[in-house]
Design an enzyme around this catalytic site. Structure first.
Site, PDB file in Angstrom:
ATOM      1  NE  ARG A   1      -3.692  -2.003   2.123  1.00 57.04           N
ATOM      2  CZ  ARG A   1      -4.987  -2.227   1.256  1.00 57.04           C
ATOM      3  NH1 ARG A   1      -5.253  -1.054   0.510  1.00 57.04           N
ATOM      4  NH2 ARG A   1      -5.701  -3.268   1.250  1.00 57.04           N
ATOM      5  CG  ASP A   2       1.574   5.622  -2.088  1.00 58.50           C
ATOM      6  OD1 ASP A   2       2.223   5.579  -3.525  1.00 58.50           O
ATOM      7  OD2 ASP A   2       1.700   6.343  -1.196  1.00 58.50           O
ATOM      8  CB  ILE A   3       3.750   5.730   2.557  1.00 61.56           C
ATOM      9  CG1 ILE A   3       3.592   5.693   4.288  1.00 61.56           C
ATOM     10  CG2 ILE A   3       4.119   7.081   2.150  1.00 61.56           C
ATOM     11  CD1 ILE A   3       5.065   5.496   4.823  1.00 61.56           C
TER      12      ILE A   3
ATOM     13  CG  HIS B   1       6.735   3.419  -8.413  1.00 55.60           C
ATOM     14  ND1 HIS B   1       8.119   3.949  -8.217  1.00 55.60           N
ATOM     15  CD2 HIS B   1       5.942   4.282  -8.408  1.00 55.60           C
ATOM     16  CE1 HIS B   1       8.024   5.167  -8.522  1.00 55.60           C
ATOM     17  NE2 HIS B   1       6.477   5.413  -8.313  1.00 55.60           N
TER      18      HIS B   1
ATOM     19  CG  ASN C   1       4.124   9.154 -12.079  1.00 58.56           C
ATOM     20  OD1 ASN C   1       3.333   9.603 -13.067  1.00 58.56           O
ATOM     21  ND2 ASN C   1       3.807   9.365 -10.933  1.00 58.56           N
TER      22      ASN C   1
ATOM     23  CG  HIS D   1       1.528   4.951  -8.789  1.00 56.60           C
ATOM     24  ND1 HIS D   1       1.658   5.550  -7.654  1.00 56.60           N
ATOM     25  CD2 HIS D   1       2.691   5.558  -9.491  1.00 56.60           C
ATOM     26  CE1 HIS D   1       2.491   6.446  -7.559  1.00 56.60           C
ATOM     27  NE2 HIS D   1       3.167   6.337  -8.600  1.00 56.60           N
TER      28      HIS D   1
HETATM   29  P1  AMP Z   1       6.162   8.714  -7.770  1.00 52.96           P
HETATM   30  O1  AMP Z   1       5.901  10.035  -7.481  1.00 52.96           O
HETATM   31  O2  AMP Z   1       5.614   7.836  -8.874  1.00 52.96           O
HETATM   32  O3  AMP Z   1       7.525   8.424  -7.681  1.00 52.96           O
HETATM   33  O4  AMP Z   1       5.575   7.667  -6.464  1.00 52.96           O
HETATM   34  C1  AMP Z   1       6.067   7.436  -5.482  1.00 52.96           C
HETATM   35  C2  AMP Z   1       5.021   6.923  -4.479  1.00 52.96           C
HETATM   36  O5  AMP Z   1       5.955   6.193  -3.369  1.00 52.96           O
HETATM   37  C3  AMP Z   1       4.322   8.053  -3.679  1.00 52.96           C
HETATM   38  O6  AMP Z   1       2.975   7.949  -4.135  1.00 52.96           O
HETATM   39  C4  AMP Z   1       4.725   7.798  -2.373  1.00 52.96           C
HETATM   40  O7  AMP Z   1       3.579   7.894  -1.377  1.00 52.96           O
HETATM   41  C5  AMP Z   1       5.055   6.586  -2.046  1.00 52.96           C
HETATM   42  N1  AMP Z   1       6.128   6.093  -1.013  1.00 52.96           N
HETATM   43  C6  AMP Z   1       7.022   6.632  -0.794  1.00 52.96           C
HETATM   44  N2  AMP Z   1       7.646   6.073   0.315  1.00 52.96           N
HETATM   45  C7  AMP Z   1       6.781   5.187   0.634  1.00 52.96           C
HETATM   46  C8  AMP Z   1       7.022   4.183   1.547  1.00 52.96           C
HETATM   47  N3  AMP Z   1       7.875   3.917   2.393  1.00 52.96           N
HETATM   48  N4  AMP Z   1       6.084   3.136   1.414  1.00 52.96           N
HETATM   49  C9  AMP Z   1       4.949   3.174   0.727  1.00 52.96           C
HETATM   50  N5  AMP Z   1       5.014   4.021  -0.340  1.00 52.96           N
HETATM   51  C10 AMP Z   1       5.849   5.051  -0.276  1.00 52.96           C
END
Ligand code: AMP
Ligand code: ZN
Length: 124
Positions: free
Chosen positions: A38-40, A109, A96, A111
């Protein structure tokens, strides 16, 4: 055996640490090639990140030899969407890459977003 560059990236990378279990995450799926959690900071009721276990920086860093990894990313998306009950209602999948797309985590990653009616714009 990892190259020195690959080993450095893996050592510093937060998502590599999540994959290895060094950092905690809320895991929703795992197979030999990919890990999903899950996204944080969720931007929808369901916001999952699906990552290759291998460190790949972004879409530009993907090579033909990674085709099995890519197959697994999409298989994971299908299975997670079904498991979390959003396969029927619909969901969005996004990679992204780079500054204009606001990439913040430089480990590839996917989304997976769903659980609500989203707007039609992809760039707003
Ligand atoms: P992006 O902008 O596509 O690089 O997305 C990176 C995503 O990683 C963002 O939606 C953040 O909220 C998420 N994120 C960053 N650190 C963590 C973490 N430790 N655990 C879960 N999600 C994270
Ligand atoms: Zn990484």
């Amino acid at each position: 055996m990892l190259s020195p560059t690959e080993a450095f990236k893996t050592k510093e990378c937060i998502f590599c640490k999540i994959v290895s279990g060094t950092l905690p995450s809320e895991k929703v799926y795992e197979n030999d090639n990919v890990f999903a959690f899950r996204d944080i900071s969720p931007q929808a009721p369901v916001h999952i990140l699906i990552v290759p276990k291998k460190h790949i920086t972004d879409v530009l860093d993907v090579s033909v030899s990674d085709s099995a990894v890519f197959q697994n990313l999409f298989q994971a998306a299908q299975q997670i969407a079904a498991k979390l009950g959003i396969a029927g209602s619909g969901f969005r999948t996004v990679f992204n890459s780079g500054d204009h797309a606001c990439q913040t985590m430089y480990h590839l990653h996917l989304h997976l977003l769903g659980g609500t009616q989203m707007g039609g714009s992809l760039v707003g």
